[in-house]
Design a protein around this motif. Structure first.
Motif, mmCIF file in Angstrom:
data_model
loop_
_atom_site.group_PDB
_atom_site.id
_atom_site.type_symbol
_atom_site.label_atom_id
_atom_site.label_comp_id
_atom_site.label_asym_id
_atom_site.label_seq_id
_atom_site.Cartn_x
_atom_site.Cartn_y
_atom_site.Cartn_z
ATOM 1 N N SER A 6 71.150 -11.757 29.056
ATOM 2 C CA SER A 6 71.225 -10.948 27.545
ATOM 3 C C SER A 6 70.766 -9.591 28.561
ATOM 4 O O SER A 6 69.480 -10.251 29.619
ATOM 5 C CB SER A 6 70.442 -11.095 26.481
ATOM 6 N N ILE A 7 71.094 -8.560 28.378
ATOM 7 C CA ILE A 7 70.087 -7.413 29.398
ATOM 8 C C ILE A 7 68.689 -7.272 28.696
ATOM 9 O O ILE A 7 68.552 -7.345 27.073
ATOM 10 C CB ILE A 7 70.876 -6.251 28.889
ATOM 11 N N SER A 8 67.494 -6.703 29.265
ATOM 12 C CA SER A 8 66.211 -6.498 29.025
ATOM 13 C C SER A 8 65.551 -5.318 28.698
ATOM 14 O O SER A 8 65.130 -5.603 27.373
ATOM 15 C CB SER A 8 65.675 -7.771 29.553
ATOM 16 N N SER A 9 66.656 -4.803 29.476
ATOM 17 C CA SER A 9 65.967 -2.979 29.905
ATOM 18 C C SER A 9 66.852 -2.584 30.970
ATOM 19 O O SER A 9 67.349 -2.930 32.112
ATOM 20 C CB SER A 9 64.254 -3.199 30.241
ATOM 21 N N LEU A 10 66.822 -1.199 30.723
ATOM 22 C CA LEU A 10 67.799 -0.289 31.110
ATOM 23 C C LEU A 10 67.149 0.582 32.086
ATOM 24 O O LEU A 10 66.349 1.702 30.803
ATOM 25 C CB LEU A 10 68.776 -0.125 30.922
ATOM 26 N N GLN A 11 66.674 1.446 33.102
ATOM 27 C CA GLN A 11 65.736 2.729 33.080
ATOM 28 C C GLN A 11 66.941 3.661 33.860
ATOM 29 O O GLN A 11 67.074 3.117 35.106
ATOM 30 C CB GLN A 11 65.100 2.087 34.400
ATOM 31 N N ALA A 30 71.678 22.810 41.301
ATOM 32 C CA ALA A 30 71.718 21.714 42.803
ATOM 33 C C ALA A 30 72.131 20.936 42.160
ATOM 34 O O ALA A 30 72.777 20.521 40.930
ATOM 35 C CB ALA A 30 71.022 21.616 43.210
ATOM 36 N N SER A 31 73.072 20.604 43.055
ATOM 37 C CA SER A 31 73.727 18.984 42.937
ATOM 38 C C SER A 31 72.635 17.738 42.976
ATOM 39 O O SER A 31 71.460 17.725 43.203
ATOM 40 C CB SER A 31 74.869 17.925 44.297
ATOM 41 N N HIS A 32 73.115 16.430 41.607
ATOM 42 C CA HIS A 32 71.695 15.537 41.803
ATOM 43 C C HIS A 32 72.555 14.865 41.133
ATOM 44 O O HIS A 32 73.969 14.221 40.870
ATOM 45 C CB HIS A 32 70.606 16.252 40.521
ATOM 46 N N THR A 33 71.799 13.067 41.616
ATOM 47 C CA THR A 33 71.858 11.959 41.637
ATOM 48 C C THR A 33 71.809 11.270 40.376
ATOM 49 O O THR A 33 70.003 11.355 40.190
ATOM 50 C CB THR A 33 72.161 11.039 42.425
ATOM 51 N N LEU A 34 72.282 10.739 39.593
ATOM 52 C CA LEU A 34 72.096 9.938 38.325
ATOM 53 C C LEU A 34 72.203 8.241 38.305
ATOM 54 O O LEU A 34 73.053 8.414 39.497
ATOM 55 C CB LEU A 34 72.594 10.229 36.811
ATOM 56 N N TYR A 35 71.539 7.844 38.043
ATOM 57 C CA TYR A 35 71.706 6.205 38.059
ATOM 58 C C TYR A 35 70.702 5.788 37.324
ATOM 59 O O TYR A 35 69.886 5.833 36.657
ATOM 60 C CB TYR A 35 71.851 5.489 39.581
ATOM 61 N N ALA A 36 71.785 4.262 36.786
ATOM 62 C CA ALA A 36 70.763 3.448 35.890
ATOM 63 C C ALA A 36 70.267 1.833 36.897
ATOM 64 O O ALA A 36 71.442 1.358 37.051
ATOM 65 C CB ALA A 36 71.276 3.270 35.285
ATOM 66 N N LEU A 37 69.382 1.365 36.211
ATOM 67 C CA LEU A 37 69.215 -0.235 36.773
ATOM 68 C C LEU A 37 68.982 -0.656 36.037
ATOM 69 O O LEU A 37 68.392 -0.519 34.911
ATOM 70 C CB LEU A 37 68.012 0.117 37.767
ATOM 71 N N ALA A 38 69.738 -1.624 35.445
ATOM 72 C CA ALA A 38 69.636 -3.126 34.937
ATOM 73 C C ALA A 38 69.023 -4.133 35.055
ATOM 74 O O ALA A 38 69.248 -4.756 36.199
ATOM 75 C CB ALA A 38 71.627 -3.155 34.021
ATOM 76 N N THR A 39 67.725 -4.695 34.206
ATOM 77 C CA THR A 39 67.592 -6.057 34.301
ATOM 78 C C THR A 39 67.901 -7.227 33.132
ATOM 79 O O THR A 39 67.606 -6.597 32.434
ATOM 80 C CB THR A 39 66.221 -5.520 34.056
ATOM 81 N N ASP A 40 68.033 -7.421 33.269
ATOM 82 C CA ASP A 40 68.327 -9.462 32.318
ATOM 83 C C ASP A 40 67.014 -10.143 32.101
ATOM 84 O O ASP A 40 66.501 -9.613 33.036
ATOM 85 C CB ASP A 40 69.427 -9.821 33.189
ATOM 86 N N ASN A 41 66.881 -10.747 31.477
ATOM 87 C CA ASN A 41 66.541 -11.835 30.709
ATOM 88 C C ASN A 41 65.603 -12.933 32.347
ATOM 89 O O ASN A 41 65.057 -13.595 31.812
ATOM 90 C CB ASN A 41 66.159 -12.189 29.472
ATOM 91 N N TYR A 42 66.871 -13.293 32.469
ATOM 92 C CA TYR A 42 66.283 -13.973 33.924
ATOM 93 C C TYR A 42 65.794 -13.258 35.360
ATOM 94 O O TYR A 42 66.207 -13.368 36.436
ATOM 95 C CB TYR A 42 67.091 -14.667 34.463
ATOM 96 N N ASN A 43 65.248 -11.516 35.294
ATOM 97 C CA ASN A 43 65.369 -10.227 36.161
ATOM 98 C C ASN A 43 65.621 -10.652 37.508
ATOM 99 O O ASN A 43 65.668 -9.833 38.311
ATOM 100 C CB ASN A 43 63.394 -11.438 36.321
ATOM 101 N N ASN A 44 67.518 -10.598 36.964
ATOM 102 C CA ASN A 44 68.084 -10.176 38.043
ATOM 103 C C ASN A 44 68.075 -8.799 37.444
ATOM 104 O O ASN A 44 68.438 -8.225 36.268
ATOM 105 C CB ASN A 44 69.104 -10.947 38.048
ATOM 106 N N THR A 45 68.609 -7.710 38.917
ATOM 107 C CA THR A 45 68.862 -6.453 38.692
ATOM 108 C C THR A 45 70.134 -6.268 39.337
ATOM 109 O O THR A 45 70.205 -6.519 40.361
ATOM 110 C CB THR A 45 67.687 -5.305 39.032
#
Length: 265
Positions: free
Chosen positions: A216-221, A250-265
């Motif tokens: 399951s997803i534990s956090s999203l940054q 100006a142009s900017h870049t947004l992205y998100a990094l998800a981490t699950d409860n097995y520490n996979n990103t």
């Protein structure tokens, strides 16, 4: 941690405790015994005070079934919690428990209703990787995943499973001798704002994310131009507020990094 198994039920008992008191049985896997997965003998001295938690007792490969558990009369002060019980007749049909003042051949529902066990599970299949090759690791669909409990209150803090894998600290323990470890990475995508859009003022930045079961997803940054944007979001909906006035025109870049409860990103 132990794995006790036999070839088509040729092993009579898994655990036969006779005259030993105040013992502990944690995180074991017992499979294919012919008669009893665990016995607590009542002969003097009675095997009193045993704590039995986080074990898998599997009787599926014995055609007539077997006793999951045989607690003799005279045995007292036992504690059972978070064990997985499995045979080809489960759930609640021909599962066999024998315990003081109850007699023989009691089903799991009766065992549980008598307050003899907390958070036990009765299933058709404990979800091993491959019993034919004696691989008693847990498959992704195993009901034993996340069904364990901490044993620290008894003075035991385990750090590894039977295979030497480091036990997790950020999610519930699994039941049995082996922990399941997820290696598949979660998916994540920015939902708002859409690509190449023009934004101004205070806006909501949102993302969708899915982990591969049983994770399951534990956090999203969220990140803006490679730097964290706000704090990590730990539950859905995954969204934050962004004051775009703090960024240059100006142009900017947004992205998100998800981490699950097995520490996979």
């Amino acid at each position: 941690d132990n794995t006790i198994s036999s070839n088509n039920g040729q092993l009579y008992n898994g655990f036969d405790i006779n005259g030993s008191t105040n013992g502990f049985a944690f995180n074991n896997t017992v499979s294919s015994v012919s008669v009893e997965s665990m016995t607590l003998e009542g002969s003097a001295p009675a095997s009193n005070g045993w704590v039995v938690e986080n074990n898998i007792f599997d009787c599926r490969y014995v055609s007539s079934g077997c006793f999951y558990l045989d607690i003799d009369d005279g045995v007292t002060s036992t504690t059972f919690a978070n064990n997985v019980w499995s045979d080809s007749y489960a759930p609640n049909n021909n599962t066999q428990f024998e315990y003081p003042s109850a007699g023989e051949h009691h089903a799991f529902a009766q065992w549980e209703a008598s307050s003899s066990e907390t958070n036990g599970i009765d299933v058709l299949d404990p979800g091993f990787v491959s019993t034919s090759t004696y691989n008693f690791g847990l498959a992704p669909s195993s009901p034993a995943i996340g069904a364990g409990t901490s044993t620290s209150q008894y003075g035991f803090t385990f750090t590894q499973d039977l295979a030497g894998n480091t036990l997790p600290t950020n999610r519930p323990l699994d039941v049995g001798a082996y922990q399941y470890f997820q290696t598949s990475t979660p998916s994540v995508a920015i939902v708002v704002p859409v690509t190449s859009s023009t934004v101004s003022g205070n806006i909501t930045v949102s993302a969708s994310s899915t982990a591969v079961s049983p994770a399951s997803i534990s956090s999203l940054q969220f990140y803006l131009d490679g730097s964290p944007l706000g704090s990590a979001v730990t539950s859905s909906p995954y969204a934050i507020s962004w004051n775009t006035g703090t960024a240059t025109n100006a142009s900017h870049t947004l992205y998100a990094l998800a981490t699950d409860n097995y520490n996979n990103t």
